[in-house]
Design a protein around this motif. Structure first.
Motif, PDB file in Angstrom:
ATOM      1  N   LEU A 159       0.829  -1.206   0.000  1.00 25.40           N
ATOM      2  CA  LEU A 159       0.000   0.000   0.000  1.00 25.40           C
ATOM      3  C   LEU A 159       0.864   1.257   0.000  1.00 25.40           C
ATOM      4  O   LEU A 159       0.582   2.209  -0.743  1.00 25.40           O
ATOM      5  N   GLU A 160       1.911   1.281   0.812  1.00 27.56           N
ATOM      6  CA  GLU A 160       2.774   2.466   0.857  1.00 27.56           C
ATOM      7  C   GLU A 160       3.391   2.736  -0.515  1.00 27.56           C
ATOM      8  O   GLU A 160       3.478   3.884  -0.955  1.00 27.56           O
ATOM      9  N   TYR A 161       3.799   1.680  -1.193  1.00 25.79           N
ATOM     10  CA  TYR A 161       4.378   1.864  -2.530  1.00 25.79           C
ATOM     11  C   TYR A 161       3.354   2.450  -3.495  1.00 25.79           C
ATOM     12  O   TYR A 161       3.661   3.347  -4.280  1.00 25.79           O
ATOM     13  N   LEU A 162       2.127   1.966  -3.426  1.00 24.33           N
ATOM     14  CA  LEU A 162       1.079   2.502  -4.297  1.00 24.33           C
ATOM     15  C   LEU A 162       0.795   3.969  -3.974  1.00 24.33           C
ATOM     16  O   LEU A 162       0.646   4.802  -4.876  1.00 24.33           O
ATOM     17  N   VAL A 163       0.716   4.295  -2.685  1.00 25.41           N
ATOM     18  CA  VAL A 163       0.416   5.671  -2.273  1.00 25.41           C
ATOM     19  C   VAL A 163       1.538   6.619  -2.685  1.00 25.41           C
ATOM     20  O   VAL A 163       1.295   7.748  -3.116  1.00 25.41           O
ATOM     21  N   ARG A 164       2.773   6.178  -2.541  1.00 23.53           N
ATOM     22  CA  ARG A 164       3.917   7.020  -2.943  1.00 23.53           C
ATOM     23  C   ARG A 164       3.918   7.261  -4.464  1.00 23.53           C
ATOM     24  O   ARG A 164       4.554   8.194  -4.931  1.00 23.53           O
ATOM     25  N   ASN A 165       3.226   6.418  -5.196  1.00 24.74           N
ATOM     26  CA  ASN A 165       3.155   6.558  -6.654  1.00 24.74           C
ATOM     27  C   ASN A 165       1.733   6.886  -7.103  1.00 24.74           C
ATOM     28  O   ASN A 165       1.305   6.464  -8.179  1.00 24.74           O
ATOM     29  N   THR A 166       1.003   7.643  -6.286  1.00 22.68           N
ATOM     30  CA  THR A 166      -0.384   7.991  -6.593  1.00 22.68           C
ATOM     31  C   THR A 166      -0.517   8.577  -8.003  1.00 22.68           C
ATOM     32  O   THR A 166       0.242   9.471  -8.386  1.00 22.68           O
ATOM     33  N   GLY A 167      -1.463   8.019  -8.762  1.00 26.04           N
ATOM     34  CA  GLY A 167      -1.710   8.506 -10.108  1.00 26.04           C
ATOM     35  C   GLY A 167      -0.785   7.933 -11.162  1.00 26.04           C
ATOM     36  O   GLY A 167      -0.963   8.174 -12.354  1.00 26.04           O
ATOM     37  N   ARG A 168       0.176   7.140 -10.739  1.00 24.48           N
ATOM     38  CA  ARG A 168       1.147   6.547 -11.671  1.00 24.48           C
ATOM     39  C   ARG A 168       0.907   5.040 -11.747  1.00 24.48           C
ATOM     40  O   ARG A 168       0.773   4.374 -10.722  1.00 24.48           O
ATOM     41  N   VAL A 169       0.855   4.515 -12.940  1.00 22.24           N
ATOM     42  CA  VAL A 169       0.667   3.077 -13.114  1.00 22.24           C
ATOM     43  C   VAL A 169       1.970   2.360 -12.775  1.00 22.24           C
ATOM     44  O   VAL A 169       3.035   2.699 -13.294  1.00 22.24           O
ATOM     45  N   VAL A 170       1.884   1.378 -11.885  1.00 22.71           N
ATOM     46  CA  VAL A 170       3.062   0.585 -11.532  1.00 22.71           C
ATOM     47  C   VAL A 170       2.843  -0.844 -12.022  1.00 22.71           C
ATOM     48  O   VAL A 170       1.761  -1.413 -11.869  1.00 22.71           O
ATOM     49  N   ARG A 215      -5.478  -3.120 -17.102  1.00 24.19           N
ATOM     50  CA  ARG A 215      -5.354  -4.443 -17.714  1.00 24.19           C
ATOM     51  C   ARG A 215      -4.136  -4.551 -18.623  1.00 24.19           C
ATOM     52  O   ARG A 215      -3.892  -3.701 -19.472  1.00 24.19           O
ATOM     53  N   GLY A 216      -3.382  -5.603 -18.392  1.00 22.94           N
ATOM     54  CA  GLY A 216      -2.206  -5.871 -19.198  1.00 22.94           C
ATOM     55  C   GLY A 216      -0.978  -5.055 -18.796  1.00 22.94           C
ATOM     56  O   GLY A 216       0.101  -5.244 -19.355  1.00 22.94           O
ATOM     57  N   ILE A 217      -1.128  -4.142 -17.810  1.00 26.76           N
ATOM     58  CA  ILE A 217       0.011  -3.297 -17.423  1.00 26.76           C
ATOM     59  C   ILE A 217       0.316  -3.425 -15.947  1.00 26.76           C
ATOM     60  O   ILE A 217       1.423  -3.787 -15.538  1.00 26.76           O
ATOM     61  N   GLY A 218      -0.648  -3.097 -15.089  1.00 20.99           N
ATOM     62  CA  GLY A 218      -0.375  -3.139 -13.664  1.00 20.99           C
ATOM     63  C   GLY A 218      -1.502  -2.548 -12.859  1.00 20.99           C
ATOM     64  O   GLY A 218      -2.687  -2.804 -13.127  1.00 20.99           O
ATOM     65  N   TYR A 219      -1.149  -1.674 -11.904  1.00 21.19           N
ATOM     66  CA  TYR A 219      -2.131  -1.102 -11.000  1.00 21.19           C
ATOM     67  C   TYR A 219      -1.852   0.379 -10.791  1.00 21.19           C
ATOM     68  O   TYR A 219      -0.734   0.847 -10.948  1.00 21.19           O
ATOM     69  N   VAL A 220      -2.914   1.084 -10.398  1.00 17.83           N
ATOM     70  CA  VAL A 220      -2.757   2.496 -10.073  1.00 17.83           C
ATOM     71  C   VAL A 220      -3.688   2.837  -8.917  1.00 17.83           C
ATOM     72  O   VAL A 220      -4.818   2.357  -8.848  1.00 17.83           O
ATOM     73  N   LEU A 221      -3.203   3.662  -8.013  1.00 13.29           N
ATOM     74  CA  LEU A 221      -4.018   4.151  -6.904  1.00 13.29           C
ATOM     75  C   LEU A 221      -4.316   5.625  -7.165  1.00 13.29           C
ATOM     76  O   LEU A 221      -3.399   6.419  -7.352  1.00 13.29           O
ATOM     77  N   GLU A 222      -5.603   5.962  -7.190  1.00 18.27           N
ATOM     78  CA  GLU A 222      -5.972   7.349  -7.426  1.00 18.27           C
ATOM     79  C   GLU A 222      -7.416   7.596  -6.989  1.00 18.27           C
ATOM     80  O   GLU A 222      -8.172   6.657  -6.764  1.00 18.27           O
TER      81      GLU A 222
END
Length: 222
Positions: A159-170, A215-222
């Motif tokens: 979760l911390e990694y997703l939050v630190r990259n908010t709006g960016r697809v990882v 889909r086909g790339i990863g995840y994003v938190l936003e």
């Protein structure tokens, strides 16, 4: 970067202001401690250069009052008084560095850069928020809409990694490298499994989803 200069000696002040301007800094200036303290409390600044022997209010008091006002900008003391007692008093009052006059401009500018760099590193936020989700980086406490969410260590790291990259697809690979920190079999479903468990706690109980699958790339938190 804006630098506050409090110096009563006009020749020194003119020299300082000229050197700082040539180095690319914006300056605000006061010739006495009273006006200098007023500027410090009303004008945002990134670093202060303060003499000790000032009219109206001495430099030690100015520095103490600045710290009492919860202003954390680095403060460099520049003074002709170079006794050990003065240096200790200056640092105890809240100064970050004590330079004695006469001083080298090159040394002063190098110290300014070092103090600003250290200040920017220490100013990293201790909490990160996205919508009604809040992550406390110090306590590792997670809340959403005021409700505490208990996460095991690996899910918190994710979760911390997703939050630190908010709006960016990882991507799955990026997540593995930053959260698990090792190379992996591309066929493993460890990321998907952990992400599912995380979403069950972060998204499912609430009206709005924050974690999205690209889909086909990863995840994003936003």
């Amino acid at each position: 970067m804006k630098i506050l200069v409090i110096e009563d000696d006009k020749k020194t002040a003119d020299f300082l202001l000229k050197a700082l301007k040539e180095a690319g800094y914006t300056t605000i200036y006061a010739a006495d401690g009273l006006n200098g303290l007023g500027l410090a409390q009303t004008e945002p600044f990134d670093l202060g250069i303060i003499d000790i022997m000032l009219p109206l209010v001495d430099g030690f008091t100015v520095i103490s009052k600045i710290r009492e006002a919860k202003i954390n900008a680095p403060l460099i003391i520049l003074s002709a008084r170079n006794s050990l007692e003065d240096k200790v008093k200056g640092l105890h009052s809240g100064g970050d560095l004590y330079l004695s006059k006469p001083f080298s401009v090159t040394e002063l500018l190098a110290n300014i850069q070092a103090q600003l760099r250290r200040s920017s590193m220490s100013s990293e936020p201790t909490t990160l928020s996205v919508a009604d989700l809040c992550v406390d980086l110090l306590t590792r406490k997670v809340t959403r809409a005021g409700q505490q969410i208990d996460l095991p260590p690996r899910e918190y790291d994710l979760l911390e990694y997703l939050v630190r990259n908010t709006g960016r697809v990882v991507t799955k690979t990026m997540i593995m490298e930053h959260v698990w920190e090792y190379n992996f079999d591309p066929q493993t479903n460890i990321v998907e499994t952990r992400m599912y468990k995380l979403r069950e706690k972060i998204d499912r109980p609430f009206d709005r989803e924050l974690i999205h699958t690209v889909r086909g790339i990863g995840y994003v938190l936003e």
